[in-house]
Write a protein that holds these residues in place. Structure first.
Motif, PDB file in Angstrom:
ATOM      1  N   ILE A  89       3.806 -10.743  -1.086  1.00  0.00           N
ATOM      2  CA  ILE A  89       2.865 -11.191  -2.444  1.00  0.00           C
ATOM      3  C   ILE A  89       2.202 -12.528  -1.974  1.00  0.00           C
ATOM      4  O   ILE A  89       2.016 -12.963  -0.885  1.00  0.00           O
ATOM      5  CB  ILE A  89       4.133 -11.507  -3.276  1.00  0.00           C
ATOM      6  N   ALA A  90       1.381 -12.546  -3.223  1.00  0.00           N
ATOM      7  CA  ALA A  90       0.630 -13.919  -3.013  1.00  0.00           C
ATOM      8  C   ALA A  90       1.279 -15.074  -3.210  1.00  0.00           C
ATOM      9  O   ALA A  90       2.242 -14.960  -4.079  1.00  0.00           O
ATOM     10  CB  ALA A  90      -0.593 -13.832  -4.175  1.00  0.00           C
ATOM     11  N   GLN A  91       0.904 -16.339  -2.535  1.00  0.00           N
ATOM     12  CA  GLN A  91       1.665 -17.681  -2.907  1.00  0.00           C
ATOM     13  C   GLN A  91       1.167 -17.885  -4.316  1.00  0.00           C
ATOM     14  O   GLN A  91       0.199 -17.513  -4.851  1.00  0.00           O
ATOM     15  CB  GLN A  91       1.181 -18.655  -1.795  1.00  0.00           C
ATOM     16  N   LEU A  92       2.042 -18.802  -4.650  1.00  0.00           N
ATOM     17  CA  LEU A  92       1.886 -19.413  -6.079  1.00  0.00           C
ATOM     18  C   LEU A  92       0.570 -20.047  -6.113  1.00  0.00           C
ATOM     19  O   LEU A  92      -0.459 -19.884  -6.900  1.00  0.00           O
ATOM     20  CB  LEU A  92       3.050 -20.105  -6.230  1.00  0.00           C
ATOM     21  N   HIS A  93       0.415 -20.838  -5.182  1.00  0.00           N
ATOM     22  CA  HIS A  93      -0.871 -21.707  -4.707  1.00  0.00           C
ATOM     23  C   HIS A  93      -0.988 -22.018  -3.498  1.00  0.00           C
ATOM     24  O   HIS A  93       0.096 -21.897  -2.671  1.00  0.00           O
ATOM     25  CB  HIS A  93      -1.007 -22.763  -5.909  1.00  0.00           C
ATOM     26  N   VAL A  94      -1.896 -22.533  -3.088  1.00  0.00           N
ATOM     27  CA  VAL A  94      -2.347 -23.036  -1.776  1.00  0.00           C
ATOM     28  C   VAL A  94      -2.457 -24.650  -1.740  1.00  0.00           C
ATOM     29  O   VAL A  94      -3.295 -24.988  -2.495  1.00  0.00           O
ATOM     30  CB  VAL A  94      -3.654 -22.583  -0.810  1.00  0.00           C
ATOM     31  N   PRO A 117      -8.768 -24.037  -3.599  1.00  0.00           N
ATOM     32  CA  PRO A 117      -9.258 -23.147  -4.244  1.00  0.00           C
ATOM     33  C   PRO A 117      -9.310 -21.609  -3.409  1.00  0.00           C
ATOM     34  O   PRO A 117     -10.204 -21.147  -3.267  1.00  0.00           O
ATOM     35  CB  PRO A 117     -10.847 -23.311  -4.797  1.00  0.00           C
ATOM     36  N   GLU A 118      -8.070 -21.286  -3.222  1.00  0.00           N
ATOM     37  CA  GLU A 118      -8.004 -20.122  -2.325  1.00  0.00           C
ATOM     38  C   GLU A 118      -6.576 -19.213  -2.550  1.00  0.00           C
ATOM     39  O   GLU A 118      -5.714 -19.987  -3.100  1.00  0.00           O
ATOM     40  CB  GLU A 118      -8.155 -20.266  -0.983  1.00  0.00           C
ATOM     41  N   THR A 119      -6.307 -18.038  -2.014  1.00  0.00           N
ATOM     42  CA  THR A 119      -5.223 -17.600  -2.219  1.00  0.00           C
ATOM     43  C   THR A 119      -4.585 -17.001  -0.566  1.00  0.00           C
ATOM     44  O   THR A 119      -5.606 -16.809   0.285  1.00  0.00           O
ATOM     45  CB  THR A 119      -5.321 -16.081  -3.027  1.00  0.00           C
ATOM     46  N   ARG A 120      -3.372 -17.068  -0.650  1.00  0.00           N
ATOM     47  CA  ARG A 120      -2.826 -16.623   0.634  1.00  0.00           C
ATOM     48  C   ARG A 120      -1.759 -15.724   0.376  1.00  0.00           C
ATOM     49  O   ARG A 120      -1.121 -15.958  -0.456  1.00  0.00           O
ATOM     50  CB  ARG A 120      -2.421 -18.056   1.531  1.00  0.00           C
ATOM     51  N   LYS A 130       8.703 -21.750  -5.303  1.00  0.00           N
ATOM     52  CA  LYS A 130       7.576 -21.240  -5.808  1.00  0.00           C
ATOM     53  C   LYS A 130       7.191 -19.778  -5.531  1.00  0.00           C
ATOM     54  O   LYS A 130       6.455 -19.134  -6.312  1.00  0.00           O
ATOM     55  CB  LYS A 130       6.369 -22.147  -5.106  1.00  0.00           C
ATOM     56  N   ASN A 131       7.335 -19.352  -4.348  1.00  0.00           N
ATOM     57  CA  ASN A 131       7.398 -17.736  -3.879  1.00  0.00           C
ATOM     58  C   ASN A 131       8.509 -16.917  -3.987  1.00  0.00           C
ATOM     59  O   ASN A 131       8.475 -15.670  -4.484  1.00  0.00           O
ATOM     60  CB  ASN A 131       6.656 -17.849  -2.445  1.00  0.00           C
ATOM     61  N   LEU A 132       9.585 -17.612  -3.493  1.00  0.00           N
ATOM     62  CA  LEU A 132      10.901 -16.573  -3.398  1.00  0.00           C
ATOM     63  C   LEU A 132      11.450 -16.734  -4.690  1.00  0.00           C
ATOM     64  O   LEU A 132      12.342 -15.674  -5.312  1.00  0.00           O
ATOM     65  CB  LEU A 132      11.842 -17.139  -2.424  1.00  0.00           C
ATOM     66  N   SER A 133      11.118 -17.691  -5.687  1.00  0.00           N
ATOM     67  CA  SER A 133      11.545 -17.874  -6.960  1.00  0.00           C
ATOM     68  C   SER A 133      10.375 -18.711  -7.845  1.00  0.00           C
ATOM     69  O   SER A 133       9.419 -19.153  -7.266  1.00  0.00           O
ATOM     70  CB  SER A 133      12.891 -18.607  -7.225  1.00  0.00           C
ATOM     71  N   ASP A 134      10.756 -18.935  -9.061  1.00  0.00           N
ATOM     72  CA  ASP A 134       9.885 -19.684  -9.840  1.00  0.00           C
ATOM     73  C   ASP A 134      10.555 -20.915 -10.274  1.00  0.00           C
ATOM     74  O   ASP A 134      10.178 -21.476 -11.333  1.00  0.00           O
ATOM     75  CB  ASP A 134       9.128 -18.941 -11.079  1.00  0.00           C
ATOM     76  N   PHE A 135      11.561 -21.400  -9.631  1.00  0.00           N
ATOM     77  CA  PHE A 135      12.308 -22.759  -9.800  1.00  0.00           C
ATOM     78  C   PHE A 135      11.461 -23.772 -10.067  1.00  0.00           C
ATOM     79  O   PHE A 135      11.631 -24.809 -10.960  1.00  0.00           O
ATOM     80  CB  PHE A 135      13.148 -22.843  -8.819  1.00  0.00           C
TER      81      PHE A 135
END
Length: 220
Positions: A44-49, A59-62, A100-105
Motif C-alpha cells: 500500500i502507499a505510505q500515509l506520507h513521506v 511532496p512525494e509518495t512511497r 500510520k501505515n499498519l493502522s491509523d492510530f
C-alpha cells in the motif's frame, strides 16, 4: 527444530515507516537464536513521506512494501501472501509506520482501525494460540487484534496508554529493558524507543521479547 517467524514491517524510517534499529535488532536476535524469518509488509502507499533530516513532510509518495524491502534486503513478501499456519510466531517492530501505515492510530487514536490484511494475519495468529511480539508503538494494534482486556505496554506515556485503555486494552507500565506478557493470549510487548535513549537500551527489551516469543513458540 528451528522456529519459523513472520515479521511485519511498515516502511523504512522511524517517522513514516518501521523503526530501523528496532527492526534490525529483532531480526538479528531472531537469527542469533536460529529462527527462520520471513519479512512481510502491506503493498500500500505510505500515509506520507517524512524528510528524516528536517522532520518535514515531502511532496512525494512511497510504497510500504517497496520501502520495507530496504530493511529486508529485498527478501520480503506482500502480507497477503502470509499464512499463520506456516509460522510459529509473529513479531511487529515499531516506528510511526505501525501507527500510520499498519493502522491509523497516529491520526484517529482510540478510534483507529488496522490495515485489513495486517489485521487478518495477526488475528489468525491469535486464533491459533501462536505467540506474537509487538514492539514500541505496535501494541496500539493489540486491542484490535485480541479484543477487550488484552494486557500490553508502550512504556509509561500517559496519553498513549490512555488511548490504548480506551480501545479496551489493559496497559501496564514497563521500563525499557523489560517486557510485559499476556500469558493467556501469548502476547509479549516492550517499550523500545517509546522510552529508549540509545540503541543499547532498545536492544535490552527487544532481545528479551524475541527470546520470550521463541520460548512460547517452543511450548506450543
Amino acid at each position: 527444530m528451528h522456529k519459523k517467524v513472520a515479521v511485519i514491517l511498515s516502511g523504512c524510517g522511524v517517522f513514516d515507516g518501521a523503526e530501523l534499529h528496532e527492526s534490525v535488532i529483532a531480526l538479528l536476535r531472531l537469527d542469533q537464536r536460529g529462527a527462520q524469518v520471513q519479512c512481510f509488509a502491506p503493498n500500500i502507499a505510505q500515509l506520507h513521506v517524512i524528510n528524516h533530516l528536517t522532520g518535514e513532510e515531502m511532496p512525494e509518495t512511497r510504497n510500504v512494501l517497496v520501502e520495507s524491502a530496504r530493511i529486508a534486503r529485498g527478501n520480503i513478501k506482500d502480507v497477503r501472501e502470509a499464512k499463520a499456519e506456516d509460522f510459529d510466531a509473529l513479531i511487529v517492530p515499531g516506528g510511526f509506520g505501525a501507527a500510520k501505515n499498519l493502522s491509523d492510530f497516529a491520526i484517529n487514536g482510540a478510534n483507529c482501525s488496522v490495515q485489513p490484511d495486517v489485521l487478518a494475519l495477526a488475528q489468525a495468529f491469535a486464533a491459533a494460540g501462536k505467540p506474537v511480539g509487538l514492539i514500541c508503538i505496535a501494541p496500539a494494534l493489540a486491542a484490535r487484534i485480541y479484543g477487550e482486556g488484552v494486557i500490553c505496554t508502550i512504556g509509561n506515556d500517559e496519553g498513549t496508554a490512555a488511548a490504548l485503555e480506551q480501545m479496551g486494552a489493559s496497559h501496564e507500565e514497563c521500563v525499557v529493558s523489560e517486557v510485559v506478557e499476556d500469558a493467556q493470549r501469548k502476547l509479549v510487548t516492550t517499550p523500545a524507543y517509546m522510552l529508549a535513549q540509545s540503541i543499547g537500551e532498545a536492544a535490552a527489551g527487544i532481545n528479551k521479547l524475541v527470546d520470550r516469543v521463541l520460548e512460547l513458540a517452543s511450548h506450543a
